[in-house]
Design a protein around this motif. Structure first.
Motif, PDB file in Angstrom:
ATOM      1  N   TYR A  37       0.788  -1.105  -0.050  1.00  0.00           N
ATOM      2  CA  TYR A  37      -0.076  -0.063   0.106  1.00  0.00           C
ATOM      3  C   TYR A  37       0.857   1.246  -0.029  1.00  0.00           C
ATOM      4  O   TYR A  37       1.901   1.481   0.876  1.00  0.00           O
ATOM      5  CB  TYR A  37      -1.259  -0.031   1.516  1.00  0.00           C
ATOM      6  N   GLY A  39      -0.202   4.608  -0.251  1.00  0.00           N
ATOM      7  CA  GLY A  39      -0.975   5.827   0.397  1.00  0.00           C
ATOM      8  C   GLY A  39      -1.866   6.494  -0.438  1.00  0.00           C
ATOM      9  O   GLY A  39      -2.084   6.072  -1.419  1.00  0.00           O
ATOM     10  N   ASN A  67      -3.120  10.512   5.359  1.00  0.00           N
ATOM     11  CA  ASN A  67      -2.001   9.373   5.400  1.00  0.00           C
ATOM     12  C   ASN A  67      -1.858   8.450   6.549  1.00  0.00           C
ATOM     13  O   ASN A  67      -1.652   7.431   6.586  1.00  0.00           O
ATOM     14  CB  ASN A  67      -0.745   9.719   4.603  1.00  0.00           C
ATOM     15  N   ASN A  90       3.089  -1.750   4.143  1.00  0.00           N
ATOM     16  CA  ASN A  90       2.893  -0.267   3.681  1.00  0.00           C
ATOM     17  C   ASN A  90       4.212   0.546   3.646  1.00  0.00           C
ATOM     18  O   ASN A  90       5.259   0.071   4.284  1.00  0.00           O
ATOM     19  CB  ASN A  90       2.350   0.460   5.215  1.00  0.00           C
ATOM     20  N   ILE A  92       4.649   4.527   2.328  1.00  0.00           N
ATOM     21  CA  ILE A  92       4.103   5.527   1.710  1.00  0.00           C
ATOM     22  C   ILE A  92       5.103   6.517   1.550  1.00  0.00           C
ATOM     23  O   ILE A  92       4.936   7.651   1.017  1.00  0.00           O
ATOM     24  CB  ILE A  92       3.045   6.202   2.537  1.00  0.00           C
ATOM     25  N   THR A  96       4.226  10.139  -0.276  1.00  0.00           N
ATOM     26  CA  THR A  96       4.624  11.196   0.599  1.00  0.00           C
ATOM     27  C   THR A  96       5.482  12.342  -0.142  1.00  0.00           C
ATOM     28  O   THR A  96       5.105  13.868   0.044  1.00  0.00           O
ATOM     29  CB  THR A  96       5.204  10.927   1.918  1.00  0.00           C
ATOM     30  N   VAL A 141      -2.328   2.489  -4.751  1.00  0.00           N
ATOM     31  CA  VAL A 141      -2.327   3.635  -4.456  1.00  0.00           C
ATOM     32  C   VAL A 141      -3.604   4.416  -4.550  1.00  0.00           C
ATOM     33  O   VAL A 141      -4.344   4.035  -5.467  1.00  0.00           O
ATOM     34  CB  VAL A 141      -1.270   4.671  -5.260  1.00  0.00           C
TER      35      VAL A 141
END
Length: 212
Positions: A37, A39, A67, A90, A92, A96, A141
């Motif tokens: 994942y 984000g 997030n 996860n 991100i 980010t 995403v």
């Protein structure tokens, strides 16, 4: 001549290797294929007629907050449960970094037409900007299109990609009603509702269309 032949053979080898490990649509719901994942991508999100916060606050506090709450509350935002597949990791960082580059002047809008300002054809170009160096498997995403106060809803593209090549395997636009106290919770709830919609009414058709 020998050098040219060597370069050609190396190119063929690399192409064949990448093709061998490339993900396909069927891998999205295949538990044997790792999924990450990535984000919520807010890089082209329009916040429409919501004057509860400034553009600076939205970019620097609320986008990261949404997030972070998804990662911090895995029992609620349970992607493995709603996709009916095994563990999903996860990471991100790439999204980010993209979100941090958003120009604050591009966030706020007073036009409800911006609720539908993205096209499916835009998604690949957005994904191309991610730094996914060294990553393999399927990436998930959420590309947020709009957060609309007049509609009391958010529109987003649930997107699955081959992280090694950045190729979009599948994307689908969804619209969910917002709810809750505070900017972060109000719009984060739409992602939770999207998860529920996927489990309830998308998975069956996805399995059929993705094939094996």
């Amino acid at each position: 001549m020998k050098k040219n032949l060597l370069f050609l053979l190396c190119g063929i080898f690399l192409f064949s290797t990448n093709s061998l490990f490339a993900q396909k649509k069927a891998d999205i719901l295949n538990e044997a294929t790792p999924m990450t994942y990535l984000g919520v991508d807010f890089s082209r999100t329009k916040v429409i007629n919501d004057f509860a916060a400034t553009a600076s606050d939205i970019k620097n506090r609320h986008f990261p907050g949404i997030n972070q709450v998804i990662i911090a509350e895995p029992k609620k935002f349970d992607w493995p449960k709603y996709l009916d597949r095994g563990n999903i990791s996860n990471d991100i960082a790439a999204v980010t970094a993209i979100n941090e580059k958003v120009d604050e002047k591009d966030i706020s809008s007073t036009s409800t037409a911006d609720e539908t300002h993205l096209k499916e054809s835009d998604i690949q170009g957005m994904v191309n900007k991610y730094d996914l160096s060294g990553k393999k498997g399927v990436g998930l995403v959420v590309i947020m299109e709009s957060l609309s106060k007049p509609a009391e809803a958010a529109s987003m593209y649930i997107t699955f990609i081959d992280m090694a090549t950045k190729k979009v395997l599948y994307t689908e636009r969804m619209v969910e009603k917002a709810g809750g106290f505070g900017f972060r919770n109000y719009y984060a709830s739409t992602i939770y509702k999207a998860m529920q919609t996927i489990k309830k009414s998308k998975l069956k058709s996805w399995r059929s269309s993705f094939g094996s």
